[in-house]
Motif scaffolding. Structure first.
Motif, PDB file in Angstrom:
ATOM      1  N   ARG A  17     -47.308 -46.568  45.131  1.00 12.49           N
ATOM      2  CA  ARG A  17     -47.360 -46.236  46.562  1.00 12.49           C
ATOM      3  C   ARG A  17     -45.975 -46.018  47.167  1.00 12.49           C
ATOM      4  O   ARG A  17     -45.771 -45.105  47.955  1.00 12.49           O
ATOM      5  CB  ARG A  17     -48.082 -47.333  47.361  1.00 12.49           C
ATOM      6  CG  ARG A  17     -49.541 -47.553  47.012  1.00 12.49           C
ATOM      7  CD  ARG A  17     -50.362 -46.289  47.136  1.00 12.49           C
ATOM      8  NE  ARG A  17     -51.758 -46.429  46.810  1.00 12.49           N
ATOM      9  CZ  ARG A  17     -52.282 -46.431  45.585  1.00 12.49           C
ATOM     10  NH1 ARG A  17     -51.519 -46.365  44.535  1.00 12.49           N
ATOM     11  NH2 ARG A  17     -53.585 -46.508  45.419  1.00 12.49           N
ATOM     12  N   ARG A  18     -45.021 -46.868  46.815  1.00 10.25           N
ATOM     13  CA  ARG A  18     -43.696 -46.805  47.439  1.00 10.25           C
ATOM     14  C   ARG A  18     -42.799 -45.740  46.815  1.00 10.25           C
ATOM     15  O   ARG A  18     -41.912 -45.217  47.489  1.00 10.25           O
ATOM     16  CB  ARG A  18     -42.991 -48.158  47.354  1.00 10.25           C
ATOM     17  CG  ARG A  18     -43.751 -49.243  48.015  1.00 10.25           C
ATOM     18  CD  ARG A  18     -43.126 -49.990  49.130  1.00 10.25           C
ATOM     19  NE  ARG A  18     -41.888 -49.564  49.675  1.00 10.25           N
ATOM     20  CZ  ARG A  18     -41.777 -48.934  50.862  1.00 10.25           C
ATOM     21  NH1 ARG A  18     -42.831 -48.616  51.553  1.00 10.25           N
ATOM     22  NH2 ARG A  18     -40.605 -48.650  51.336  1.00 10.25           N
ATOM     23  N   PHE A  19     -42.984 -45.457  45.526  1.00  7.47           N
ATOM     24  CA  PHE A  19     -42.023 -44.595  44.844  1.00  7.47           C
ATOM     25  C   PHE A  19     -42.647 -43.380  44.156  1.00  7.47           C
ATOM     26  O   PHE A  19     -42.197 -42.256  44.364  1.00  7.47           O
ATOM     27  CB  PHE A  19     -41.212 -45.412  43.829  1.00  7.47           C
ATOM     28  CG  PHE A  19     -40.506 -46.566  44.458  1.00  7.47           C
ATOM     29  CD1 PHE A  19     -39.376 -46.365  45.233  1.00  7.47           C
ATOM     30  CD2 PHE A  19     -40.992 -47.862  44.336  1.00  7.47           C
ATOM     31  CE1 PHE A  19     -38.737 -47.419  45.859  1.00  7.47           C
ATOM     32  CE2 PHE A  19     -40.358 -48.918  44.948  1.00  7.47           C
ATOM     33  CZ  PHE A  19     -39.235 -48.706  45.710  1.00  7.47           C
ATOM     34  N   ILE A  20     -43.637 -43.578  43.310  1.00  2.19           N
ATOM     35  CA  ILE A  20     -44.159 -42.468  42.511  1.00  2.19           C
ATOM     36  C   ILE A  20     -44.802 -41.386  43.373  1.00  2.19           C
ATOM     37  O   ILE A  20     -44.471 -40.207  43.236  1.00  2.19           O
ATOM     38  CB  ILE A  20     -45.142 -42.981  41.437  1.00  2.19           C
ATOM     39  CG1 ILE A  20     -44.376 -43.808  40.415  1.00  2.19           C
ATOM     40  CG2 ILE A  20     -45.864 -41.817  40.770  1.00  2.19           C
ATOM     41  CD1 ILE A  20     -45.240 -44.463  39.366  1.00  2.19           C
ATOM     42  N   PHE A  21     -45.719 -41.760  44.255  1.00  2.36           N
ATOM     43  CA  PHE A  21     -46.382 -40.744  45.079  1.00  2.36           C
ATOM     44  C   PHE A  21     -45.397 -39.954  45.935  1.00  2.36           C
ATOM     45  O   PHE A  21     -45.435 -38.722  45.946  1.00  2.36           O
ATOM     46  CB  PHE A  21     -47.489 -41.358  45.923  1.00  2.36           C
ATOM     47  CG  PHE A  21     -48.664 -41.876  45.123  1.00  2.36           C
ATOM     48  CD1 PHE A  21     -48.925 -41.450  43.829  1.00  2.36           C
ATOM     49  CD2 PHE A  21     -49.515 -42.810  45.673  1.00  2.36           C
ATOM     50  CE1 PHE A  21     -50.004 -41.931  43.104  1.00  2.36           C
ATOM     51  CE2 PHE A  21     -50.600 -43.302  44.960  1.00  2.36           C
ATOM     52  CZ  PHE A  21     -50.843 -42.861  43.675  1.00  2.36           C
ATOM     53  N   PRO A  22     -44.461 -40.614  46.639  1.00  2.00           N
ATOM     54  CA  PRO A  22     -43.479 -39.826  47.412  1.00  2.00           C
ATOM     55  C   PRO A  22     -42.571 -38.962  46.529  1.00  2.00           C
ATOM     56  O   PRO A  22     -42.258 -37.826  46.883  1.00  2.00           O
ATOM     57  CB  PRO A  22     -42.666 -40.883  48.158  1.00  2.00           C
ATOM     58  CG  PRO A  22     -43.530 -42.090  48.206  1.00  2.00           C
ATOM     59  CD  PRO A  22     -44.356 -42.049  46.957  1.00  2.00           C
ATOM     60  N   GLU A  23     -42.149 -39.503  45.377  1.00  2.00           N
ATOM     61  CA  GLU A  23     -41.305 -38.711  44.471  1.00  2.00           C
ATOM     62  C   GLU A  23     -42.045 -37.474  43.986  1.00  2.00           C
ATOM     63  O   GLU A  23     -41.482 -36.377  43.962  1.00  2.00           O
ATOM     64  CB  GLU A  23     -40.904 -39.546  43.242  1.00  2.00           C
ATOM     65  CG  GLU A  23     -39.770 -40.484  43.454  1.00  2.00           C
ATOM     66  CD  GLU A  23     -39.469 -41.271  42.185  1.00  2.00           C
ATOM     67  OE1 GLU A  23     -39.658 -40.746  41.066  1.00  2.00           O
ATOM     68  OE2 GLU A  23     -39.044 -42.426  42.326  1.00  2.00           O
ATOM     69  N   GLU A  24     -43.283 -37.657  43.572  1.00  2.00           N
ATOM     70  CA  GLU A  24     -44.046 -36.523  43.063  1.00  2.00           C
ATOM     71  C   GLU A  24     -44.288 -35.488  44.156  1.00  2.00           C
ATOM     72  O   GLU A  24     -44.288 -34.293  43.876  1.00  2.00           O
ATOM     73  CB  GLU A  24     -45.359 -36.993  42.442  1.00  2.00           C
ATOM     74  CG  GLU A  24     -45.144 -37.667  41.115  1.00  2.00           C
ATOM     75  CD  GLU A  24     -46.426 -37.975  40.370  1.00  2.00           C
ATOM     76  OE1 GLU A  24     -47.529 -37.874  40.959  1.00  2.00           O
ATOM     77  OE2 GLU A  24     -46.327 -38.317  39.177  1.00  2.00           O
ATOM     78  N   GLU A  25     -44.476 -35.927  45.374  1.00  2.00           N
ATOM     79  CA  GLU A  25     -44.657 -34.981  46.479  1.00  2.00           C
ATOM     80  C   GLU A  25     -43.381 -34.156  46.696  1.00  2.00           C
ATOM     81  O   GLU A  25     -43.448 -32.939  46.895  1.00  2.00           O
ATOM     82  CB  GLU A  25     -45.061 -35.716  47.758  1.00  2.00           C
ATOM     83  CG  GLU A  25     -45.422 -34.796  48.893  1.00  2.00           C
ATOM     84  CD  GLU A  25     -46.512 -33.795  48.550  1.00  2.00           C
ATOM     85  OE1 GLU A  25     -46.419 -32.645  49.025  1.00  2.00           O
ATOM     86  OE2 GLU A  25     -47.448 -34.127  47.796  1.00  2.00           O
ATOM     87  N   ARG A  26     -42.208 -34.820  46.637  1.00  2.00           N
ATOM     88  CA  ARG A  26     -40.944 -34.081  46.780  1.00  2.00           C
ATOM     89  C   ARG A  26     -40.762 -33.094  45.633  1.00  2.00           C
ATOM     90  O   ARG A  26     -40.337 -31.957  45.837  1.00  2.00           O
ATOM     91  CB  ARG A  26     -39.761 -35.054  46.851  1.00  2.00           C
ATOM     92  CG  ARG A  26     -39.623 -35.755  48.176  1.00  2.00           C
ATOM     93  CD  ARG A  26     -38.302 -36.493  48.302  1.00  2.00           C
ATOM     94  NE  ARG A  26     -38.061 -37.490  47.270  1.00  2.00           N
ATOM     95  CZ  ARG A  26     -38.481 -38.761  47.319  1.00  2.00           C
ATOM     96  NH1 ARG A  26     -39.186 -39.177  48.353  1.00  2.00           N
ATOM     97  NH2 ARG A  26     -38.189 -39.598  46.354  1.00  2.00           N
TER      98      ARG A  26
END
Length: 150
Positions: A121-130
């Motif tokens: 939630r904190r890292f993987i999802f936002p990274e993948e979105e970027r």
């Protein structure tokens, strides 16, 4: 300032601290068994460190950042990244699991899925979105060919 504290190694250190506190103060006599837990724990920690080292090497080779909140300059799909989109987080999870086994922190086992959940939630999802926004079709192909964890 919070951005530099909110990084995966800090979350890993927090989970390890909770597991150690459980082992030290709240063990209640529960155990995995000394020999098997020590051996398996050591193997998992070693495997996690190897994964992290391979991932760092690959990121440095491609001159891109390993910091989760920064934008990547290159989509790394070679080396260990052919097998897992998140080898560093997988390595962190192996280290946590290995230390819980090594310390005989039976009651800390629920920390493992909680750690996975927080990291996603904190890292993987936002990274993948970027990455999805920046690398478009290249990331879509990579995500289709390579699993998130293993």
């Amino acid at each position: 300032m919070f951005k530099w504290i909110d990084i995966p190694p800090v979350w890993l250190a927090g989970a390890l601290a909770l597991a150690w506190v459980q082992k030290t103060h709240y063990s209640y006599g529960l155990t995995f068994g000394p020999v098997v837990a020590d051996l398996l724990g050591g193997l998992l920690v070693g495997g996690g460190l190897v994964l992290i080292a391979l991932a760092f090497y690959e990121m440095r080779r491609h001159h891109t950042t390993i910091v989760p909140h920064l934008e990547a300059s290159t989509l790394v799909t070679s080396g260990i990244y052919k097998r897992s989109r998140n080898p560093i987080y997988l390595g962190d999870s192996l280290i946590l699991t290995g230390m819980i086994l090594y310390w005989d922190s039976v009651l800390a086992l629920p920390l493992i899925p909680v750690f996975f959940w927080v990291i996603e939630r904190r890292f993987i999802f936002p990274e993948e979105e970027r990455l999805r926004r920046k690398f478009l079709a290249q990331f879509a192909r990579y995500a289709q060919q390579t699993r998130r964890w293993v």
